[in-house]
Scaffold this active site. Structure first.
Site, PDB file in Angstrom:
ATOM      1  N   CYS A 273      49.134  19.926 -15.852  1.00  0.00           N
ATOM      2  CA  CYS A 273      47.966  20.701 -15.411  1.00  0.00           C
ATOM      3  C   CYS A 273      48.260  22.183 -15.163  1.00  0.00           C
ATOM      4  O   CYS A 273      47.797  23.043 -15.899  1.00  0.00           O
ATOM      5  CB  CYS A 273      47.384  20.060 -14.160  1.00  0.00           C
ATOM      6  SG  CYS A 273      46.705  18.430 -14.503  1.00  0.00           S
TER       7      CYS A 273
HETATM    8  N1  LIG Z   1      48.402  13.797 -15.572  1.00  0.00           N
HETATM    9  C1  LIG Z   1      47.571  14.271 -14.675  1.00  0.00           C
HETATM   10  O1  LIG Z   1      47.893  14.285 -13.500  1.00  0.00           O
HETATM   11  C2  LIG Z   1      46.207  14.831 -15.069  1.00  0.00           C
HETATM   12  C3  LIG Z   1      45.287  15.101 -14.042  1.00  0.00           C
HETATM   13  C4  LIG Z   1      44.027  15.574 -14.376  1.00  0.00           C
HETATM   14  C5  LIG Z   1      43.702  15.791 -15.713  1.00  0.00           C
HETATM   15  N2  LIG Z   1      44.615  15.543 -16.709  1.00  0.00           N
HETATM   16  C6  LIG Z   1      44.193  15.776 -18.100  1.00  0.00           C
HETATM   17  O2  LIG Z   1      43.944  14.534 -18.743  1.00  0.00           O
HETATM   18  C7  LIG Z   1      44.334  14.597 -20.120  1.00  0.00           C
HETATM   19  C8  LIG Z   1      45.335  13.493 -20.428  1.00  0.00           C
HETATM   20  O3  LIG Z   1      46.509  13.725 -19.643  1.00  0.00           O
HETATM   21  P1  LIG Z   1      47.587  12.604 -19.383  1.00  0.00           P
HETATM   22  O4  LIG Z   1      48.474  13.155 -18.309  1.00  0.00           O
HETATM   23  O5  LIG Z   1      46.953  11.275 -19.178  1.00  0.00           O
HETATM   24  O6  LIG Z   1      48.375  12.601 -20.791  1.00  0.00           O
HETATM   25  P2  LIG Z   1      49.472  11.536 -21.260  1.00  0.00           P
HETATM   26  O7  LIG Z   1      50.336  12.257 -22.233  1.00  0.00           O
HETATM   27  O8  LIG Z   1      50.074  10.850 -20.087  1.00  0.00           O
HETATM   28  O9  LIG Z   1      48.624  10.423 -22.027  1.00  0.00           O
HETATM   29  C9  LIG Z   1      47.908  10.651 -23.180  1.00  0.00           C
HETATM   30  C10 LIG Z   1      48.056   9.434 -24.077  1.00  0.00           C
HETATM   31  O10 LIG Z   1      47.197   9.640 -25.203  1.00  0.00           O
HETATM   32  C11 LIG Z   1      47.816   9.034 -26.322  1.00  0.00           C
HETATM   33  N3  LIG Z   1      47.189   9.499 -27.568  1.00  0.00           N
HETATM   34  C12 LIG Z   1      47.527  10.518 -28.372  1.00  0.00           C
HETATM   35  N4  LIG Z   1      46.684  10.573 -29.422  1.00  0.00           N
HETATM   36  C13 LIG Z   1      45.785   9.568 -29.278  1.00  0.00           C
HETATM   37  C14 LIG Z   1      44.664   9.108 -30.039  1.00  0.00           C
HETATM   38  N5  LIG Z   1      44.263   9.715 -31.160  1.00  0.00           N
HETATM   39  N6  LIG Z   1      43.956   8.015 -29.587  1.00  0.00           N
HETATM   40  C15 LIG Z   1      44.330   7.408 -28.425  1.00  0.00           C
HETATM   41  N7  LIG Z   1      45.377   7.810 -27.666  1.00  0.00           N
HETATM   42  C16 LIG Z   1      46.098   8.878 -28.071  1.00  0.00           C
HETATM   43  C17 LIG Z   1      49.285   9.372 -26.152  1.00  0.00           C
HETATM   44  O11 LIG Z   1      50.115   8.490 -26.886  1.00  0.00           O
HETATM   45  C18 LIG Z   1      49.460   9.218 -24.631  1.00  0.00           C
HETATM   46  O12 LIG Z   1      49.900   7.903 -24.289  1.00  0.00           O
HETATM   47  C19 LIG Z   1      44.860  16.011 -20.336  1.00  0.00           C
HETATM   48  O13 LIG Z   1      43.830  16.826 -20.811  1.00  0.00           O
HETATM   49  C20 LIG Z   1      45.243  16.440 -18.933  1.00  0.00           C
HETATM   50  O14 LIG Z   1      45.190  17.842 -18.784  1.00  0.00           O
HETATM   51  C21 LIG Z   1      45.868  15.048 -16.405  1.00  0.00           C
END
Ligand SMILES: NC(=O)c1ccc[n+]([C@@H]2O[C@H](COP(=O)([O-])OP(=O)(O)OC[C@H]3O[C@@H](n4cnc5c(N)ncnc54)[C@H](O)[C@@H]3O)[C@@H](O)[C@H]2O)c1
Length: 430
Positions: A273
């Site tokens: 983030c």
């Molecule tokens: N991690 C946090 O604390 C947090 C908090 C708030 C918002 N976010 C936002 O949420 C979003 C996701 O973050 P995250 O931390 O969960 O990421 P992450 O990397 O943990 O997970 C994302 C997942 O998506 C998968 N992926 C990639 N391409 C794909 C596709 N075409 N179809 C399905 N799955 C696919 C990846 O393999 C991965 O497992 C980002 O935009 C992030 O900024 C994250």
């Protein structure tokens, strides 16, 4: 008289597809199963999907028992593709990563997921984007891709909205359920559909008038945090030079019951983030208005510079022992960017480790939560008396509960504490 059923049957709510089973998608999927949704978690990562389907969680906040319970209901499955699993969904939520590539937003994951979901979109279904992104993405990027691939019209045939994720890994007070969730839709019906869905999952939903406001809400929240962390980081550097205890000043300022919010210095920001989201906002301001977002740029500059500052402090401390960095044995405690999590994305720890090995240090790193690779020439070690005793300097980068800080205090001759750990009150602090 029959006694009450301890596991009363749960009302089935419909089919949910969660695209992405990472830090955001997996907790969402687990919660949805708990309240009665039939959930498919789609993720192209085969290893992850295999682990999920065998009850082996890789997200700290989701214990194996919770994942196994979800699998046992028969209402959760993980899948590597959309083809066999996404048909006839009622709701789909996109939780894809949104990284930066050379300073520019990379929305390729969101595009991929939108194109894939479009093939399974049916009239009356709802799609929600949760990934953090710049305002306009839902309406200007996701809607046309869904329309193109489905032949349906957003707003008329299917519903679409945006709801930012506020998940705070490791926080047991403010969870997915207890943290209010901002919801939006591209029209009134979409908003109702999106709100109704999240009302099944969380205690409080907060509707806003359009996806753009919801998208900006998330960027505002993270930019606020980023800027305030930069403020205390810069203050910490100046206070050290001035010989003033910045931590005591922060404690004292935090007693003010209004108009002040506590932020603490650290070795740099990390995770998905803070190092990224504010740049989505400054990128958009620059692209559309041609102007720099000065607060974001200044905060980036200060926070990005913190690992260099920590290395400077390490050098000064070793100098006090008449030792150079080159050849010194330095034990780094914590590679994750945040306490009690295993998330080392963009984390300052690996960056500090690399800077030190480049200067010839013998760097050892210990983090029981992080199992991913470490930078080249950095030795992974377990926490123990021997490592503490033999180090020329122990640097606390992450204050995981798993570290026995009383032992650090007892056995380490020299410590730089970047987190102000209570047990290390006599150590040098950031
Ligand atoms: N991690 C946090 O604390 C947090 C908090 C708030 C918002 N976010 C936002 O949420 C979003 C996701 O973050 P995250 O931390 O969960 O990421 P992450 O990397 O943990 O997970 C994302 C997942 O998506 C998968 N992926 C990639 N391409 C794909 C596709 N075409 N179809 C399905 N799955 C696919 C990846 O393999 C991965 O497992 C980002 O935009 C992030 O900024 C994250």
């Amino acid at each position: 008289m029959s006694s009450a059923d301890p596991n009363p049957p749960i009302a089935r709510r419909g089919k949910l597809v969660v695209a992405g089973q990472g830090y955001v998608g997996l907790p969402l999927a687990m919660r949805a199963v708990e309240v009665g949704w039939d959930v498919v978690g789609v993720d192209p990562d085969e290893k992850r999907v295999k682990r999920l389907n065998s009850g082996d969680s890789y997200v700290d906040d989701i214990p194996n028992a919770q994942l196994s319970a979800a699998l046992t209901t028969g209402r959760y499955q993980a899948s590597t593709g959309y083809a066999d699993s996404a048909s006839d969904f009622d709701i789909a939520v996109i939780t894809m990563p949104t990284p930066l590539r050379e300073g520019n937003p990379d929305l390729s994951y969101i595009k991929d997921a939108s194109r894939s979901l479009a093939g399974f979109l049916s009239a009356g279904a709802t799609v929600v984007l949760e990934s953090t992104t710049y305002p306009g993405t839902t309406e200007e990027l996701v809607a046309p891709l869904l329309e193109e691939g489905s032949g349906l019209k957003a707003g008329t045939d299917f519903h679409l909205g945006y709801s930012p994720e506020r998940i705070d890994p490791g926080n047991t007070t403010w969870t997915l359920v207890t943290t209010p969730k901002v919801v939006s839709g591209i029209d009134v019906t979409s908003l109702t559909k999106v709100k109704d869905f999240y009302d099944t999952l969380v205690d409080v939903t907060v509707p806003v008038s359009s996806p753009k406001e919801a998208e900006l809400t998330k960027l505002l929240e993270n930019t606020f945090r980023h800027v305030n962390i930069a403020l205390v980081n810069e203050l910490a550097m100046f206070a050290h030079e001035l010989g003033i205890d910045v931590w005591e000043a922060i404690d004292a300022a935090s007693t003010k019951p209004f108009g002040y919010m506590r932020f603490t210095p650290g070795p740099g920001v990390g995770g998905h983030c803070l190092p990224i989201d504010p740049s989505y906002l400054s990128w958009q301001v620059k692209q559309t208005l041609g102007q720099p977002f000065r607060f974001v740029e200044l905060a980036n500059d200060i926070n990005d510079h913190m690992p260099d500052y920590v290395v400077g402090r390490i050098s000064a401390q070793l100098n006090g022992q008449k030792k150079p960095i080159n050849g010194s044995r330095i034990l780094l405690l914590g590679m994750a960017y945040k306490k009690n999590t295993g998330d080392a994305r963009e984390s300052p720890g690996p960056r500090i480790a690399s800077l030190l090995t480049d200067m010839g240090a013998d760097v050892r790193a210990c983090d029981p939560h992080v199992d991913g690779p470490l930078p080249a020439r950095v030795s992974r070690v377990d926490f123990g008396v021997e490592e503490l005793r033999e180090a020329d300097l122990v640097v606390v980068l992450t204050d995981h509960d798993a570290f026995a800080f009383a032992a650090v205090s007892e056995y380490a001759a020299h410590v730089l504490d970047c987190r102000r750990v209570p047990e290390l009150s006599s150590a040098e602090r950031l």
